[in-house]
Motif scaffolding. Structure first.
Motif, PDB file in Angstrom:
ATOM      1  N   LEU A 124       0.869  -1.178   0.000  1.00 52.58           N
ATOM      2  CA  LEU A 124       0.000   0.000   0.000  1.00 52.58           C
ATOM      3  C   LEU A 124       0.900   1.220   0.000  1.00 52.58           C
ATOM      4  N   ASN A 125       0.731   2.090  -0.986  1.00 50.45           N
ATOM      5  CA  ASN A 125       1.508   3.330  -0.978  1.00 50.45           C
ATOM      6  C   ASN A 125       0.702   4.428  -0.279  1.00 50.45           C
ATOM      7  N   HIS A 126       1.245   5.638  -0.241  1.00 49.51           N
ATOM      8  CA  HIS A 126       0.538   6.674   0.526  1.00 49.51           C
ATOM      9  C   HIS A 126      -0.829   7.001  -0.068  1.00 49.51           C
ATOM     10  N   VAL A 127      -0.966   6.831  -1.394  1.00 44.75           N
ATOM     11  CA  VAL A 127      -2.275   7.121  -2.000  1.00 44.75           C
ATOM     12  C   VAL A 127      -3.296   6.056  -1.590  1.00 44.75           C
ATOM     13  N   SER A 128      -2.883   4.789  -1.634  1.00 42.61           N
ATOM     14  CA  SER A 128      -3.821   3.717  -1.234  1.00 42.61           C
ATOM     15  C   SER A 128      -4.236   3.900   0.224  1.00 42.61           C
ATOM     16  N   LEU A 129      -3.253   4.236   1.062  1.00 42.15           N
ATOM     17  CA  LEU A 129      -3.557   4.403   2.485  1.00 42.15           C
ATOM     18  C   LEU A 129      -4.577   5.531   2.682  1.00 42.15           C
ATOM     19  N   CYS A 130      -4.349   6.665   1.997  1.00 38.93           N
ATOM     20  CA  CYS A 130      -5.277   7.794   2.111  1.00 38.93           C
ATOM     21  C   CYS A 130      -6.656   7.414   1.593  1.00 38.93           C
ATOM     22  N   SER A 131      -6.663   6.688   0.485  1.00 44.90           N
ATOM     23  CA  SER A 131      -7.923   6.319  -0.130  1.00 44.90           C
ATOM     24  C   SER A 131      -8.762   5.439   0.809  1.00 44.90           C
ATOM     25  N   ILE A 132      -8.120   4.467   1.431  1.00 48.20           N
ATOM     26  CA  ILE A 132      -8.857   3.574   2.333  1.00 48.20           C
ATOM     27  C   ILE A 132      -9.298   4.341   3.592  1.00 48.20           C
ATOM     28  N   LEU A 133      -8.425   5.218   4.067  1.00 53.42           N
ATOM     29  CA  LEU A 133      -8.797   6.022   5.246  1.00 53.42           C
ATOM     30  C   LEU A 133      -9.991   6.923   4.944  1.00 53.42           C
ATOM     31  N   SER A 134     -10.016   7.454   3.727  1.00 56.48           N
ATOM     32  CA  SER A 134     -11.136   8.306   3.349  1.00 56.48           C
ATOM     33  C   SER A 134     -12.432   7.479   3.332  1.00 56.48           C
ATOM     34  N   GLY A 135     -12.317   6.203   2.939  1.00 54.94           N
ATOM     35  CA  GLY A 135     -13.470   5.298   2.998  1.00 54.94           C
ATOM     36  C   GLY A 135     -13.958   5.115   4.429  1.00 54.94           C
TER      37      GLY A 135
END
Length: 632
Positions: free
Chosen positions: A249-260
């Motif tokens: 998971l890169n920083h974008v994936s992490l942010c994306s899941i957190l936003s979910g």
DNA sequence: TTAGGGTTAG
């Protein structure tokens, strides 16, 4: 200083360009900026024909420094401008939060008679997607078809994405069908659209059909499950992605899941992501991920965890600060917001959003003087022109505190026309403080601005009912009956053991329904013993909307109150968790006055911490008190 | 120059 010869200029300029290219490669903004200063002091950039101007332009674009980039773009002689320069600046704007400037440049480019290429299509469609500008996006698409231009898969993907973001799935799918060599991106664009507009279940079917899936596709699918509350699915997919497919998971994936997580209010996945980020990066988490964590913890009711993450950050930008301030504000911690604000000023430059948090913090905590203090200094001290949102915060602050005339005066003095948020907020205050004349006047204006919204009629009608003016209340009801409009039903969600359960008012659909209602009956009895008196003053409309035509009977009104969605969710939570476990509930509307006073007592007699996130803020009930201090 | 997932509000 002796002026260098022309030959020297050319050779120094060549060296500088090489260094700038290296700065871009190594993400070294500092060195590049020093070089820029040096080139100005030595007069190297005084000749605009030099390729150095172009290299500096490329350099600033790559770091997203839009205003510097645009300044240099303007310094390039217009005869030297080529399509690459245009599209570089357009992409820079689109990527850095100014898509409207991309569009403006596109229009400028067209009027200058320049033909566009594939990259122009991509960056303009990207800007249209961000702005939801279907008109221009579709126009570009039509133009391509009309001229029979041959475009590749990348251009098609950005056109599809534009349609998806504008909720035009049929058009997006049509383009998808026409693409002969679909890439994983083509599939992912459609996947994202299907999840968003057709539901996560349809998305899951598509995900399983995909010929190829990379980390972006996995992230989109997982975030879709998280956003929609399918936590078990999200967990199993996450582990499959990481342990079986060996994706990171890169920083974008992490942010994306957190936003979910923020959307669904689920903290379990959020905590998992936090642990993952710490394992990958040690103590220093990427600034965007840390900011997303602060936002997630705050919006899932764990403001203490948000503060922990915030304190551990070694560098905090304005976004990180805004997330923290906003988190504290929605938790009613107005004084803390004001206490840490001076620290923020030392670390980052406050922006428009900062003051929305500061003012709403004052509003939620009833800090009128402090609110006035900052509002009056917005422009003079912080150089921020007050926006309509700032005025809305201020009207809310003054109105809640009972300064209705001052709020009304402020609306008159506003340099822009008030919108429904400004007027609606003041109408809410009129309701609380029983100001009929002003309320009537506001409602007339609101009906003009926003004829579809029935909330204002309901507010005013309730005001009449409370004042015993039944005729007026009835005439408003008739208006609504004629319009045939219905109130948005209240829905409360509760997270228990990683599952989300939803309740509507009077809901009997849950398998445990009979147990829940037994619990509710017992709870009301205990509440009454503890001094709870049902507050039915605002109830006429709810009963009316529930189809109970003879709602005058006090008992029926009480019954309607008792079965409000948040009370049902609490009963379900009490039944399914161990004693002492805190309950977290999310409601789509504002919590009503009756539920607010009932939950305060419930928190005491059942010895539970109950956190309710409503449409505008958090209420943390503990031992008979609410964190909002009854300012809401 | 190169498409898709990403942090603060409404």
């Amino acid at each position: 200083m002796k002026c260098p010869s022309h030959q020297n200029f050319t050779s120094i300029s060549r060296h500088y360009r090489a260094i700038l290219r290296s700065c871009i490669r190594h993400a070294d903004l500092d060195t590049g900026e020093k070089l820029h200063s040096l080139s100005i002091t030595t007069g190297l950039t005084s000749d605009p024909n030099t390729c150095l101007t172009n290299a500096l332009f490329q350099f600033y674009c790559s770091f997203g420094k839009t205003s510097h980039a645009h300044h240099l773009f303007d310094r390039i002689p217009h005869s030297h401008w080529d399509i690459v320069d245009w599209t570089t600046l357009m992409t820079c704007y689109a990527r850095n939060g100014f898509p409207e400037n991309t569009i403006n440049l596109f229009v400028e480019m067209q009027s200058a008679g320049l033909r566009f290429d594939g990259v122009t299509v991509m960056c303009t469609c990207n800007a249209c997607a961000k702005l939801g500008n279907l008109a221009l996006g579709a126009q570009i698409h039509c133009y391509i078809i009309k001229l029979g231009l041959i475009i590749g898969v990348k251009e098609c993907n950005s056109i599809m994405d534009m349609y998806v973001k504008c909720r035009k799935m049929e058009e997006a799918k049509r383009v998808f069908e026409e693409v002969t060599e679909r890439s994983v991106v083509s599939w992912t664009v459609i996947l994202g659209g299907v999840i968003k507009w057709e539901g996560v279940k349809s998305g899951w079917l598509l995900f399983n059909e995909m010929p190829e899936r990379n980390e972006v596709a996995w992230t989109v699918m997982i975030a879709g499950f998280v956003e929609n509350g399918f936590i078990a699915h999200a967990f199993s997919l996450l582990s499959e992605m990481i342990f079986e497919w060996k994706f990171n998971l890169n920083h974008v994936s992490l942010c994306s899941i957190l936003s979910g997580c923020v959307q669904s209010g689920d903290v379990m996945i959020g905590e998992w992501i936090h642990v993952y980020a710490l394992k990958e990066k040690g103590n220093e988490i990427n600034i965007m991920v840390a900011t997303a964590l602060i936002d997630m913890y705050a919006k899932c009711g764990r403001i203490g965890r948000a503060e922990q993450v915030f304190k551990k950050m070694s560098y905090r930008n304005v976004v990180a600060w805004n997330s923290m301030l906003n988190g504290l504000a929605v938790h009613g911690r107005g004084k803390d917001v004001l206490n840490i604000f001076p620290q923020m000023v030392k670390e980052a430059k406050p922006d428009v959003l900062t003051f929305m948090s500061v003012l709403s913090a004052c509003s939620h905590a009833g800090l009128v003087d402090q609110g006035r203090y900052y509002f009056n200094r917005l422009q003079s001290v912080y150089g921020i022109k007050p926006t309509i949102e700032h005025y809305a915060c201020m009207v809310d602050l003054l109105g809640r505190a009972g300064f209705l005339e001052e709020a009304d005066r402020l609306i008159m003095e506003m340099p822009m026309l008030p919108n429904e948020f400004v007027l609606g907020s003041l109408l809410g205050s009129c309701h609380v403080h029983g100001k009929f004349q002003l309320g009537e006047c506001l409602m007339r204006k609101l009906v003009e601005i926003d004829p579809q919204n029935t909330e204002y009629h309901i507010l005013l009608s309730n005001m009449y009912t409370m004042a015993g003016k039944k005729e007026k209340a009835n005439s408003l009801r008739q208006v609504l009956t004629k319009k045939g409009e219905r109130k948005i039903p209240g829905v409360s969600s509760i997270h228990v053991h990683g599952q989300v359960y939803q309740f509507t008012s009077g809901d009997k659909s849950h398998p445990q329904s009979s147990e829940i209602y037994v619990m509710l009956k017992e709870m009301i009895q205990r509440l009454r013993l503890a001094g709870y008196i049902p507050n039915t003053t605002c109830q006429n409309f709810s009963a009316y909307y529930n189809g109970e035509g003879n709602a005058d009977a006090e008992e029926e009104k009480e019954q309607a109150l008792f079965s409000h969605s948040e009370k049902l969710a609490i009963c379900f939570g009490l039944l399914n968790t161990k004693p002492g476990v805190p309950l977290y509930i999310f409601k789509n509307l504002r919590i009503c006055q009756d539920c607010h006073s009932a939950v305060k007592i419930i928190s005491k007699i059942y010895n539970r911490e109950i956190t309710i996130r409503d449409r505008s803020r958090f209420h943390c009930f503990k031992q008979g008190l609410c964190s909002c201090g009854d300012h809401w």
